[in-house]
Write a protein that holds these residues in place. Structure first.
Motif, short mmCIF file in Angstrom:
data_model
loop_
_atom_site.label_atom_id
_atom_site.label_comp_id
_atom_site.label_asym_id
_atom_site.label_seq_id
_atom_site.Cartn_x
_atom_site.Cartn_y
_atom_site.Cartn_z
N ASP A 174 0.84 -1.20 0.00
CA ASP A 174 0.00 0.00 0.00
C ASP A 174 0.87 1.25 0.00
OD1 ASP A 174 -2.70 1.43 0.63
OD2 ASP A 174 -1.30 2.18 2.14
N CYS A 175 0.56 2.18 -0.89
CA CYS A 175 1.27 3.46 -0.97
C CYS A 175 0.32 4.57 -0.54
CB CYS A 175 1.75 3.70 -2.41
SG CYS A 175 2.53 5.31 -2.66
N SER A 176 0.73 5.36 0.45
CA SER A 176 -0.11 6.44 0.96
C SER A 176 0.74 7.68 1.21
CB SER A 176 -0.81 6.03 2.26
OG SER A 176 0.15 5.75 3.27
N LYS A 177 0.07 8.83 1.22
CA LYS A 177 0.76 10.11 1.39
C LYS A 177 -0.02 10.96 2.38
CE LYS A 177 2.65 13.96 -1.34
NZ LYS A 177 4.07 13.67 -1.10
N THR A 178 0.71 11.65 3.25
CA THR A 178 0.08 12.51 4.25
C THR A 178 0.46 13.96 3.98
OG1 THR A 178 0.20 10.77 5.91
CG2 THR A 178 -0.16 13.01 6.70
#
Length: 374
Positions: A174-178
């Motif tokens: 999973d690739c996520s950005k904040t």
């Protein structure tokens, strides 16, 4: 000019302008202003992030050590922090003494024959390595390490320094950005054959996102040194070429630069001669095409007793093949090269993943074909 202004130009402006100038000289765009704006919005922004990150590192280093103006003390600083000379600033990385390619000794990591074959298969699927010749490809394969991660392991964390890129062999991640003051946003799921982590190496910037193993995974890892000496130049040339092209595709104007860069990474290229069929009416359709260079025509059999007729003309920047993918139907028409053509394309899974947000636009654009569909 005051010293403070000179320092600002040297540290903040010159690194970006130098690379922009090289890009413009290489590409020679007709519209320099527009090309500069598009380059600055993608590559320039990534470079600036790297500059800010490295300035913060340098400030922290200075604060934690005695201030001095001697060259010898500067040398001691780098000697005590051996990873930093290669990351001192983007300007140094591109033009300075720290990025000069010293005597490179390729590393060799022991692997089984089966692992070597699997690495070859995965490299063949990655845009990053498609420009390498056999010799360089062998160096990259020898240098790659096989790393296993358990479900829930964090492979890379947003904001960290990065010294490796990864190719997925088994499992999904999973690739996520904040963003500041916001919840984490899911960007995509990485699957076998896909690569990640190259941005930190290409632009000497911190990790742009966090990637976590969704299940037990096997990854192939490549170190910064091998990447810089073997892969980097070819990868930058290819990425910039596709980012510049995609910025001029009307369909993609609604996408942000990051989304376009993801498409650029996934594109593959193929050449056709005059008269070649790029797609054939009635065939199964699993590919979505952009016409990068040349001109093509769409032909369709409108009357079974007559030859196929020309129903549409394609120019550079146009796209085709979406009907078969969106409708799960055979090709509705043939597309034939009128001049020597270069197309870039996405397979069905990548099309759905990266262009899913544009499905409504693509469906609305069916109207240009409607009078030929029945």
């Amino acid at each position: 000019m005051q010293n403070q202004d000179q320092e600002y130009l040297m540290n903040n402006v010159n690194p970006i302008l130098e690379q922009l100038t090289l890009y413009l000289v290489k590409e020679k765009p007709d519209n320099v202003t527009q090309a500069s704006i598009e380059w600055l919005s993608v590559t320039g922004a990534q470079i600036e992030n790297g500059l800010h990150h490295n300035q913060q590192i340098n400030n922290e280093t200075v604060e934690s050590s005695d201030e001095t103006e001697s060259d010898e003390d500067d040398y001691e600083l780098y000697a005590n922090n051996p990873i930093r000379p290669d990351r001192a600033s983007v300007s140094a990385e591109v033009y300075g003494i720290y990025n000069k390619k010293t005597n490179f000794k390729p590393k060799i990591v022991a692997k089984s024959h089966l692992q070597i074959q699997r690495i070859k298969e995965k490299l063949a699927q990655s845009f990053m390595f498609s420009e390498l010749d056999e010799h360089d490809l062998r160096i990259v394969i020898n240098a790659m390490e096989v790393i296993q991660y358990l479900k829930g392991d964090i492979v890379i964390r947003q904001g960290d320094d990065g010294d490796n890129l990864y190719i997925v062999d088994e499992g999904t991640l999973d690739c996520s950005k904040t963003k500041a003051g916001q919840d984490s946003v899911h960007l995509k799921t990485y699957k076998p054959g896909e690569s990640f982590g190259e941005l930190a190496l290409l632009y000497n910037s911190p990790r742009a996102a966090t990637i976590v193993a969704e299940e037990n995974c096997v990854l192939f890892s490549l170190d910064r040194g091998t990447f810089n000496h073997i892969v980097k130049d070819a990868a930058i040339r290819k990425r910039e070429r596709y980012e510049y092209f995609l910025a001029h595709v009307e369909l993609l104007h609604e996408l942000d630069p990051y989304s376009r860069s993801q498409i650029a990474d996934a594109l593959k290229s193929k050449n056709f001669n005059i008269g070649d069929y790029i797609v054939k009416e009635g065939d199964e359709g699993d590919i979505f095409y952009f016409l990068e260079k040349g001109e093509a025509v769409a032909t369709k059999v409108l009357n079974q007793s007559q030859p196929a007729q020309v129903v549409y003309f394609y120019k550079e920047g146009d796209y085709f093949g979406e009907i078969a993918l969106l409708r799960q139907a055979p090709r509705a028409a043939s597309v034939i090269a009128e001049t020597p053509c270069t197309v870039v394309y996405l397979d069905r899974d990548t099309f759905k993943r990266l262009l899913g947000p544009l499905e409504d636009i693509l469906t609305r654009n069916f109207k240009k074909y409607e009078k030929y569909m029945n």
